[in-house]
Design a protein around this motif. Sequence first.
Motif, PDB file in Angstrom:
ATOM      1  N   ASN A 236       0.809  -1.221   0.000  1.00 59.58           N
ATOM      2  CA  ASN A 236       0.000   0.000   0.000  1.00 59.58           C
ATOM      3  C   ASN A 236       0.843   1.273   0.000  1.00 59.58           C
ATOM      4  O   ASN A 236       0.284   2.381   0.041  1.00 59.58           O
ATOM      5  CB  ASN A 236      -0.948  -0.001   1.207  1.00 59.58           C
ATOM      6  N   TRP A 237       2.171   1.108  -0.030  1.00 54.18           N
ATOM      7  CA  TRP A 237       3.053   2.277  -0.099  1.00 54.18           C
ATOM      8  C   TRP A 237       3.533   2.472  -1.533  1.00 54.18           C
ATOM      9  O   TRP A 237       3.955   1.528  -2.200  1.00 54.18           O
ATOM     10  CB  TRP A 237       4.250   2.099   0.828  1.00 54.18           C
ATOM     11  N   VAL A 238       3.466   3.703  -2.000  1.00 57.22           N
ATOM     12  CA  VAL A 238       3.899   4.064  -3.358  1.00 57.22           C
ATOM     13  C   VAL A 238       5.186   4.869  -3.245  1.00 57.22           C
ATOM     14  O   VAL A 238       5.261   5.837  -2.484  1.00 57.22           O
ATOM     15  CB  VAL A 238       2.823   4.911  -4.073  1.00 57.22           C
ATOM     16  N   GLN A 239       6.196   4.474  -3.995  1.00 57.41           N
ATOM     17  CA  GLN A 239       7.410   5.276  -4.059  1.00 57.41           C
ATOM     18  C   GLN A 239       7.176   6.447  -5.015  1.00 57.41           C
ATOM     19  O   GLN A 239       7.040   6.265  -6.217  1.00 57.41           O
ATOM     20  CB  GLN A 239       8.606   4.443  -4.533  1.00 57.41           C
ATOM     21  N   LEU A 240       7.129   7.651  -4.455  1.00 57.69           N
ATOM     22  CA  LEU A 240       6.953   8.835  -5.288  1.00 57.69           C
ATOM     23  C   LEU A 240       8.215   9.159  -6.069  1.00 57.69           C
ATOM     24  O   LEU A 240       8.166   9.471  -7.262  1.00 57.69           O
ATOM     25  CB  LEU A 240       6.584  10.040  -4.410  1.00 57.69           C
ATOM     26  N   LEU A 241       9.347   9.101  -5.369  1.00 56.47           N
ATOM     27  CA  LEU A 241      10.610   9.523  -5.979  1.00 56.47           C
ATOM     28  C   LEU A 241      11.763   8.810  -5.307  1.00 56.47           C
ATOM     29  O   LEU A 241      11.779   8.628  -4.090  1.00 56.47           O
ATOM     30  CB  LEU A 241      10.786  11.039  -5.820  1.00 56.47           C
ATOM     31  N   GLN A 242      12.731   8.395  -6.106  1.00 59.31           N
ATOM     32  CA  GLN A 242      14.006   7.867  -5.605  1.00 59.31           C
ATOM     33  C   GLN A 242      15.129   8.690  -6.221  1.00 59.31           C
ATOM     34  O   GLN A 242      15.178   8.867  -7.439  1.00 59.31           O
ATOM     35  CB  GLN A 242      14.182   6.395  -5.985  1.00 59.31           C
ATOM     36  N   ILE A 243      16.002   9.215  -5.368  1.00 57.49           N
ATOM     37  CA  ILE A 243      17.120  10.020  -5.858  1.00 57.49           C
ATOM     38  C   ILE A 243      18.418   9.540  -5.228  1.00 57.49           C
ATOM     39  O   ILE A 243      18.441   8.976  -4.135  1.00 57.49           O
ATOM     40  CB  ILE A 243      16.925  11.516  -5.564  1.00 57.49           C
ATOM     41  N   ASP A 244      19.490   9.787  -5.933  1.00 61.27           N
ATOM     42  CA  ASP A 244      20.840   9.568  -5.423  1.00 61.27           C
ATOM     43  C   ASP A 244      21.433  10.947  -5.147  1.00 61.27           C
ATOM     44  O   ASP A 244      21.940  11.597  -6.055  1.00 61.27           O
ATOM     45  CB  ASP A 244      21.675   8.811  -6.453  1.00 61.27           C
ATOM     46  N   PRO A 245      21.359  11.420  -3.898  1.00 53.20           N
ATOM     47  CA  PRO A 245      21.771  12.802  -3.610  1.00 53.20           C
ATOM     48  C   PRO A 245      23.271  13.033  -3.688  1.00 53.20           C
ATOM     49  O   PRO A 245      23.719  14.181  -3.679  1.00 53.20           O
ATOM     50  CB  PRO A 245      21.263  13.021  -2.178  1.00 53.20           C
ATOM     51  N   VAL A 253      25.359  17.031  -3.400  1.00 58.12           N
ATOM     52  CA  VAL A 253      25.005  17.857  -2.245  1.00 58.12           C
ATOM     53  C   VAL A 253      25.153  17.103  -0.926  1.00 58.12           C
ATOM     54  O   VAL A 253      25.367  17.700   0.129  1.00 58.12           O
ATOM     55  CB  VAL A 253      23.571  18.414  -2.411  1.00 58.12           C
ATOM     56  N   ILE A 254      25.044  15.770  -0.978  1.00 61.82           N
ATOM     57  CA  ILE A 254      25.287  14.931   0.198  1.00 61.82           C
ATOM     58  C   ILE A 254      26.318  13.889  -0.191  1.00 61.82           C
ATOM     59  O   ILE A 254      26.119  13.138  -1.146  1.00 61.82           O
ATOM     60  CB  ILE A 254      24.006  14.234   0.679  1.00 61.82           C
ATOM     61  N   CYS A 255      27.403  13.820   0.530  1.00 60.00           N
ATOM     62  CA  CYS A 255      28.494  12.899   0.181  1.00 60.00           C
ATOM     63  C   CYS A 255      28.244  11.522   0.777  1.00 60.00           C
ATOM     64  O   CYS A 255      28.901  11.099   1.743  1.00 60.00           O
ATOM     65  CB  CYS A 255      29.831  13.460   0.657  1.00 60.00           C
ATOM     66  N   VAL A 256      27.258  10.811   0.216  1.00 62.65           N
ATOM     67  CA  VAL A 256      26.950   9.453   0.658  1.00 62.65           C
ATOM     68  C   VAL A 256      26.737   8.572  -0.564  1.00 62.65           C
ATOM     69  O   VAL A 256      26.420   9.057  -1.655  1.00 62.65           O
ATOM     70  CB  VAL A 256      25.687   9.405   1.551  1.00 62.65           C
ATOM     71  N   ASP A 257      26.917   7.278  -0.362  1.00 62.16           N
ATOM     72  CA  ASP A 257      26.642   6.298  -1.403  1.00 62.16           C
ATOM     73  C   ASP A 257      25.323   5.631  -1.052  1.00 62.16           C
ATOM     74  O   ASP A 257      25.276   4.708  -0.240  1.00 62.16           O
ATOM     75  CB  ASP A 257      27.770   5.271  -1.475  1.00 62.16           C
ATOM     76  N   GLY A 258      24.244   6.131  -1.618  1.00 62.27           N
ATOM     77  CA  GLY A 258      22.932   5.592  -1.275  1.00 62.27           C
ATOM     78  C   GLY A 258      21.820   6.397  -1.910  1.00 62.27           C
ATOM     79  O   GLY A 258      22.054   7.248  -2.770  1.00 62.27           O
ATOM     80  N   ASN A 259      20.587   6.135  -1.477  1.00 65.69           N
ATOM     81  CA  ASN A 259      19.414   6.759  -2.063  1.00 65.69           C
ATOM     82  C   ASN A 259      18.514   7.357  -0.999  1.00 65.69           C
ATOM     83  O   ASN A 259      18.529   6.937   0.160  1.00 65.69           O
ATOM     84  CB  ASN A 259      18.599   5.726  -2.856  1.00 65.69           C
ATOM     85  N   ILE A 260      17.704   8.323  -1.418  1.00 68.64           N
ATOM     86  CA  ILE A 260      16.595   8.802  -0.603  1.00 68.64           C
ATOM     87  C   ILE A 260      15.308   8.391  -1.316  1.00 68.64           C
ATOM     88  O   ILE A 260      15.143   8.638  -2.513  1.00 68.64           O
ATOM     89  CB  ILE A 260      16.627  10.325  -0.420  1.00 68.64           C
ATOM     90  N   HIS A 261      14.420   7.753  -0.569  1.00 69.85           N
ATOM     91  CA  HIS A 261      13.141   7.296  -1.113  1.00 69.85           C
ATOM     92  C   HIS A 261      12.011   8.078  -0.453  1.00 69.85           C
ATOM     93  O   HIS A 261      11.921   8.124   0.778  1.00 69.85           O
ATOM     94  CB  HIS A 261      12.918   5.807  -0.831  1.00 69.85           C
ATOM     95  N   PHE A 262      11.133   8.666  -1.262  1.00 68.80           N
ATOM     96  CA  PHE A 262       9.947   9.357  -0.760  1.00 68.80           C
ATOM     97  C   PHE A 262       8.734   8.459  -1.020  1.00 68.80           C
ATOM     98  O   PHE A 262       8.501   8.049  -2.165  1.00 68.80           O
ATOM     99  CB  PHE A 262       9.751  10.687  -1.475  1.00 68.80           C
ATOM    100  N   PHE A 263       7.965   8.184   0.032  1.00 72.18           N
ATOM    101  CA  PHE A 263       6.820   7.283  -0.078  1.00 72.18           C
ATOM    102  C   PHE A 263       5.547   7.956   0.410  1.00 72.18           C
ATOM    103  O   PHE A 263       5.574   8.882   1.226  1.00 72.18           O
ATOM    104  CB  PHE A 263       7.029   6.031   0.791  1.00 72.18           C
ATOM    105  N   ILE A 264       4.418   7.419  -0.070  1.00 73.67           N
ATOM    106  CA  ILE A 264       3.115   7.834   0.426  1.00 73.67           C
ATOM    107  C   ILE A 264       2.176   6.637   0.323  1.00 73.67           C
ATOM    108  O   ILE A 264       2.325   5.789  -0.567  1.00 73.67           O
ATOM    109  CB  ILE A 264       2.555   9.032  -0.384  1.00 73.67           C
ATOM    110  N   LYS A 265       1.221   6.551   1.238  1.00 77.34           N
ATOM    111  CA  LYS A 265       0.222   5.483   1.164  1.00 77.34           C
ATOM    112  C   LYS A 265      -0.754   5.777   0.022  1.00 77.34           C
ATOM    113  O   LYS A 265      -1.043   6.933  -0.294  1.00 77.34           O
ATOM    114  CB  LYS A 265      -0.538   5.362   2.485  1.00 77.34           C
ATOM    115  N   LYS A 266      -1.267   4.700  -0.582  1.00 76.49           N
ATOM    116  CA  LYS A 266      -2.142   4.859  -1.742  1.00 76.49           C
ATOM    117  C   LYS A 266      -3.352   5.735  -1.441  1.00 76.49           C
ATOM    118  O   LYS A 266      -3.723   6.600  -2.244  1.00 76.49           O
ATOM    119  CB  LYS A 266      -2.602   3.479  -2.237  1.00 76.49           C
ATOM    120  N   GLU A 267      -3.957   5.531  -0.265  1.00 79.02           N
ATOM    121  CA  GLU A 267      -5.149   6.322   0.049  1.00 79.02           C
ATOM    122  C   GLU A 267      -4.809   7.799   0.262  1.00 79.02           C
ATOM    123  O   GLU A 267      -5.607   8.683  -0.059  1.00 79.02           O
ATOM    124  CB  GLU A 267      -5.863   5.754   1.283  1.00 79.02           C
ATOM    125  N   ASP A 268      -3.620   8.072   0.791  1.00 73.62           N
ATOM    126  CA  ASP A 268      -3.208   9.462   0.978  1.00 73.62           C
ATOM    127  C   ASP A 268      -2.859  10.118  -0.357  1.00 73.62           C
ATOM    128  O   ASP A 268      -3.107  11.321  -0.546  1.00 73.62           O
ATOM    129  CB  ASP A 268      -2.021   9.546   1.938  1.00 73.62           C
TER     130      ASP A 268
END
Length: 284
Positions: A236-245, A253-268
């Motif tokens: 029931n969670w939707v990934q809105l956006l995945q970025i490698d910052p 802008v952020i010196c890390v090896d990884g991703n930021i994931h933005f999620f929202i529930k389907k009903e929201d």
Amino acid sequence: MEKEEMLKIIKDNIRSQIALDIKDNSKGVSVSSSKVGGNPSVPAGFEWPTYHADWFEEDEYVPLTFFAQFNMEELAQYDKDGIFPKKGMLSFFYCVTDEDLFYGTDPRDKGSARVFYFEDTESLVPAEFPEELSEEFRISEKAVSFKEGTSYPTSEVLFDRYEGFNWDDYHECMEENGFFDDEDYCTQKLLGHADYVQHCAEYYCEMLHRGLDATFPDGQVITKEDEKAMYGEVENWVQLLQIDPGSSEYDDVICVDGNIHFFIKKEDLKALDFEKIQYIAECS
């Protein structure tokens, strides 16, 4: 779990995604267009979001960094499952500092990432950067284009959700069916499966949604029944956006090896209630 069942699970979990092609831009991007960085397009009177952690100085409120905005009308032809709204602008912000990396797994991180939805794109105007936002945390403006694609579930996605998961069968099914040759693989994308660095990000989102602490502090008890129920909500969670910052597209802008994931529930998402987003930042 038999190999045939594994293949069925993989196919049942295929999702659509929208890959981002982010390019340096010398001509400028129109106010109503999708883009990465630069000055966000906002309604008149918009108040730039800030974040205050409980270990900051009492009067210290850090302006969030603007990462990207997406015009829903531009995305419509690539959103083959019709997940996003048909019009409006989605804007993504995240707190960047010299000293702290906010992972989103601690309930106290709430507000360190924000997503805004502006329905009327015609009345938007460029926001001025707040003076308190350091130059190094202002991402340069870049144009973005889109490509419709297919997102296959990773082994990490399935391992967390299916009992009897067999790693060898998964890799054989993916290879035999040509899924590993997928030209659609990308780390900068809208929708699709989250490319985990560590664990199931949607499970963490559900924990936070239920008022739990996804850093798993001592004393927090999660029963087997609770765990099963939370895994049952992963879909029931939707990934809105995945970025490698940490990539050049976002000016490292952020010196890390990884991703930021933005999620929202389907009903929201259906209710356009982006105050209820969760995010997970992962690094290896």
